[in-house]
Motif scaffolding. Structure first.
Motif, mmCIF file in Angstrom:
data_model
loop_
_atom_site.group_PDB
_atom_site.id
_atom_site.type_symbol
_atom_site.label_atom_id
_atom_site.label_comp_id
_atom_site.label_asym_id
_atom_site.label_seq_id
_atom_site.Cartn_x
_atom_site.Cartn_y
_atom_site.Cartn_z
ATOM 1 N N MET A 147 47.693 46.984 52.974
ATOM 2 C CA MET A 147 48.141 48.354 53.198
ATOM 3 C C MET A 147 49.275 48.728 52.253
ATOM 4 O O MET A 147 49.327 49.862 51.742
ATOM 5 C CB MET A 147 48.581 48.516 54.662
ATOM 6 C CG MET A 147 47.451 48.428 55.667
ATOM 7 S SD MET A 147 48.021 48.130 57.382
ATOM 8 C CE MET A 147 49.216 49.441 57.597
ATOM 9 N N VAL A 148 50.174 47.779 52.009
ATOM 10 C CA VAL A 148 51.279 48.032 51.078
ATOM 11 C C VAL A 148 50.744 48.339 49.686
ATOM 12 O O VAL A 148 51.169 49.312 49.030
ATOM 13 C CB VAL A 148 52.236 46.826 51.030
ATOM 14 C CG1 VAL A 148 53.233 46.966 49.882
ATOM 15 C CG2 VAL A 148 52.989 46.676 52.354
ATOM 16 N N LEU A 149 49.812 47.529 49.205
ATOM 17 C CA LEU A 149 49.280 47.740 47.862
ATOM 18 C C LEU A 149 48.473 49.028 47.769
ATOM 19 O O LEU A 149 48.475 49.696 46.720
ATOM 20 C CB LEU A 149 48.414 46.550 47.447
ATOM 21 C CG LEU A 149 49.184 45.275 47.079
ATOM 22 C CD1 LEU A 149 48.232 44.199 46.586
ATOM 23 C CD2 LEU A 149 50.242 45.539 46.020
ATOM 24 N N VAL A 161 47.409 51.815 38.885
ATOM 25 C CA VAL A 161 46.709 52.185 40.121
ATOM 26 C C VAL A 161 45.515 51.271 40.351
ATOM 27 O O VAL A 161 45.335 50.720 41.444
ATOM 28 C CB VAL A 161 46.250 53.659 40.057
ATOM 29 C CG1 VAL A 161 45.268 53.962 41.190
ATOM 30 C CG2 VAL A 161 47.441 54.590 40.130
ATOM 31 N N ARG A 162 44.723 51.079 39.308
ATOM 32 C CA ARG A 162 43.520 50.260 39.470
ATOM 33 C C ARG A 162 43.889 48.803 39.745
ATOM 34 O O ARG A 162 43.260 48.134 40.580
ATOM 35 C CB ARG A 162 42.633 50.365 38.230
ATOM 36 C CG ARG A 162 41.300 49.666 38.396
ATOM 37 C CD ARG A 162 40.295 50.111 37.361
ATOM 38 N NE ARG A 162 39.998 51.533 37.476
ATOM 39 C CZ ARG A 162 38.948 52.119 36.910
ATOM 40 N NH1 ARG A 162 38.112 51.401 36.169
ATOM 41 N NH2 ARG A 162 38.735 53.400 37.043
ATOM 42 N N ARG A 163 44.904 48.292 39.073
ATOM 43 C CA ARG A 163 45.305 46.902 39.280
ATOM 44 C C ARG A 163 45.792 46.691 40.717
ATOM 45 O O ARG A 163 45.443 45.693 41.360
ATOM 46 C CB ARG A 163 46.392 46.527 38.268
ATOM 47 C CG ARG A 163 46.750 45.044 38.282
ATOM 48 C CD ARG A 163 47.551 44.643 37.046
ATOM 49 N NE ARG A 163 48.791 45.389 36.936
ATOM 50 C CZ ARG A 163 49.100 46.197 35.919
ATOM 51 N NH1 ARG A 163 48.235 46.378 34.917
ATOM 52 N NH2 ARG A 163 50.262 46.824 35.879
ATOM 53 N N ARG A 164 46.585 47.608 41.219
ATOM 54 C CA ARG A 164 47.082 47.490 42.590
ATOM 55 C C ARG A 164 45.948 47.651 43.601
ATOM 56 O O ARG A 164 45.932 46.985 44.647
ATOM 57 C CB ARG A 164 48.176 48.532 42.836
ATOM 58 C CG ARG A 164 49.431 48.274 42.012
ATOM 59 C CD ARG A 164 50.343 49.487 41.958
ATOM 60 N NE ARG A 164 51.442 49.271 41.021
ATOM 61 C CZ ARG A 164 52.277 50.223 40.622
ATOM 62 N NH1 ARG A 164 52.143 51.467 41.090
ATOM 63 N NH2 ARG A 164 53.244 49.949 39.766
ATOM 64 N N GLY A 167 44.151 44.468 43.815
ATOM 65 C CA GLY A 167 44.960 43.549 44.606
ATOM 66 C C GLY A 167 44.796 43.783 46.092
ATOM 67 O O GLY A 167 44.695 42.825 46.880
ATOM 68 N N ALA A 168 44.752 45.058 46.498
ATOM 69 C CA ALA A 168 44.541 45.374 47.912
ATOM 70 C C ALA A 168 43.182 44.876 48.381
ATOM 71 O O ALA A 168 43.054 44.328 49.484
ATOM 72 C CB ALA A 168 44.659 46.882 48.127
ATOM 73 N N ALA A 169 42.168 45.040 47.542
ATOM 74 C CA ALA A 169 40.824 44.577 47.898
ATOM 75 C C ALA A 169 40.772 43.056 48.035
ATOM 76 O O ALA A 169 40.106 42.522 48.924
ATOM 77 C CB ALA A 169 39.816 45.056 46.861
ATOM 78 N N VAL A 170 41.483 42.356 47.151
ATOM 79 C CA VAL A 170 41.550 40.885 47.249
ATOM 80 C C VAL A 170 42.183 40.479 48.578
ATOM 81 O O VAL A 170 41.686 39.575 49.277
ATOM 82 C CB VAL A 170 42.342 40.301 46.068
ATOM 83 C CG1 VAL A 170 42.657 38.818 46.311
ATOM 84 C CG2 VAL A 170 41.557 40.461 44.770
#
Length: 416
Positions: A147-149, A161-164, A167-170
């Motif tokens: 949720m933070v990412l 944006v895409r990198r974060r 990260g959220a999906a991971v």
């Protein structure tokens, strides 16, 4: 009190560091109490040991991530209570820091972020789970940081944006790889992204709806499947690519089987009221009678219900979308257990909802205080701390005077 920390308001990383050190100290103090396996550690510690030895499938009904982390603690700190629970304590600290980061990003208020983080540390569910080798504390940490990412990804360059977002999906994949209870949250994350992106196209710049949903789905699923890699090297019944899908079917069958009645089982509607807490341990250990009771902090758990109502009121009457979103998050976290096919439930299933109550409390205080600094949060924090100190002996397996010592804290017969 909190307003005196003006010099730290623009230094969230320093505040997070100090908060993390305090939380880890709290969770790790006497982490070896009790000195024996307690409650569901009986399932997960042996499963982690078997995973380290690659001996074969064990505790098949749950994925591997939580047991892999328990195993990592055993490797680093030994096959002992500290080793079993070390990474649980780290996950508890990560949960407190996740609450801080989430509220800082959502509300932009150091005061609200600190209030939410401290309440998370004191809500007692996080404390007990952070000192127990079970799965739920890992589940909460992964979901909260996802949720933070997702929030963090709302700002920055398209590349950031895409990198974060990846990260959220991971992290969502790791959450599902800890416990299947995370699956509905992946769906909720996708739905929240869709709704916000349609209503506010400027959010997540450079990330289209279709691409965002595809990343969320494919990356989380790929991460989840990769967590099974150690199972391919078992000495007995090693996993194969052809067996990966049948394994999921077996896990589903095991998780949905009708279980025998349990002393500590409870229904979802009883969890907010704390009608049936769970004794994780109550035995003679290390020269004294000791107990560990999983019970929420009454000030936070019951006060949090008022905060949810306040957030709903603020959303409906004042169009305050952030408090409203947190109220809906708590409601959804509880509603999940109304619909998922589990034959019996337990109070520790409320772990995520208890964290969301802390977020809702911070948001409610922030919204209704309107920057006037009246100090209501400080009085509430003081009451929550006093209650935590009161319950501490039966949260931390402290020495009790005798085998009937528990009666001092069991206000109701259902707490025994």
């Amino acid at each position: 009190m909190l307003d005196r920390l003006k010099a730290l308001r623009t230094r969230p990383y320093l505040v997070a560091l100090l908060l993390g050190l305090a939380a880890q100290t709290l969770f790790a103090f006497h982490l070896d109490r009790p000195s024996r396996i307690m409650f569901d550690e009986v399932h997960y510690v042996p499963a982690a040991q078997a995973l380290l030895d690659l001996e074969g499938p064990r505790n098949v009904e749950h994925p591997l991530v939580g047991k892999e982390l328990i195993g990592a603690g055993i490797v680093l700190f030994g096959d002992n209570p500290i080793g079993w629970r070390a990474f649980s304590s780290f996950a508890g600290t990560a949960t407190v820091l996740g609450a801080f980061a989430f509220l800082w990003l959502l509300l932009g208020s150091m005061r609200a972020a600190l209030v939410g983080a401290v309440l998370t540390a004191l809500n007692q569910s996080v404390y007990v789970q952070a000192r127990t080798a079970m799965l739920d504390v890992f589940l909460g940490a992964f979901l909260l940081w996802a949720m933070v990412l997702m929030l963090w990804a709302m700002r920055g360059t398209p590349r950031q944006v895409r990198r974060r977002w990846v990260g959220a999906a991971v992290l969502l994949g790791l959450a599902v790889g800890t416990k299947w209870a995370a699956i509905p949250y992946v769906a909720l994350a996708g739905l929240a992204f869709l709704v916000i992106r349609v209503k506010r196209p400027a959010r997540w710049p450079g990330l289209g709806i279709v691409v965002g949903l595809l990343i969320l789905g494919t990356v989380s699923i790929a991460t989840y499947l990769l967590t099974f890699l150690p199972a391919f090297f078992y000495e007995r019944d090693p996993l194969t690519l052809a067996g990966l899908i049948p394994l999921q079917q077996e896990m589903y069958a095991l998780q949905t089987q009708v279980l025998a009645k349990h002393t500590y089982q409870s229904d979802w509607w009883s969890w907010p009221l704390m009608l049936r807490p769970i004794w994780y341990f109550y035995e003679w250990d290390a020269g004294a009678q000791r107990g560990v009771l999983l019970i929420g902090n009454p000030v936070i758990m019951w006060g949090g219900l008022v905060a949810v109502l306040a957030c709903l009121w603020a959303g409906s009457r004042e169009k305050a979308h952030r408090p409203l979103a947190l109220a809906f998050l708590w409601i959804a976290s509880l509603a999940i257990y109304v619909v998922i096919p589990k034959s019996i439930g337990f109070y520790y299933y409320y772990h995520l909802s208890a964290i969301f109550l802390c977020l809702a409390l911070a948001a409610a205080f922030h919204h209704f205080d309107r920057g006037r600094g009246k100090g209501r949060e400080e009085w509430f924090l003081f009451a929550a701390l006093a209650m935590f100190v009161y319950f501490y002996p039966i949260l931390a397996a402290s020495a009790l005077p005798n085998d009937q010592g528990f009666t001092h804290w069991t206000w109701f017969n259902s707490w025994r």
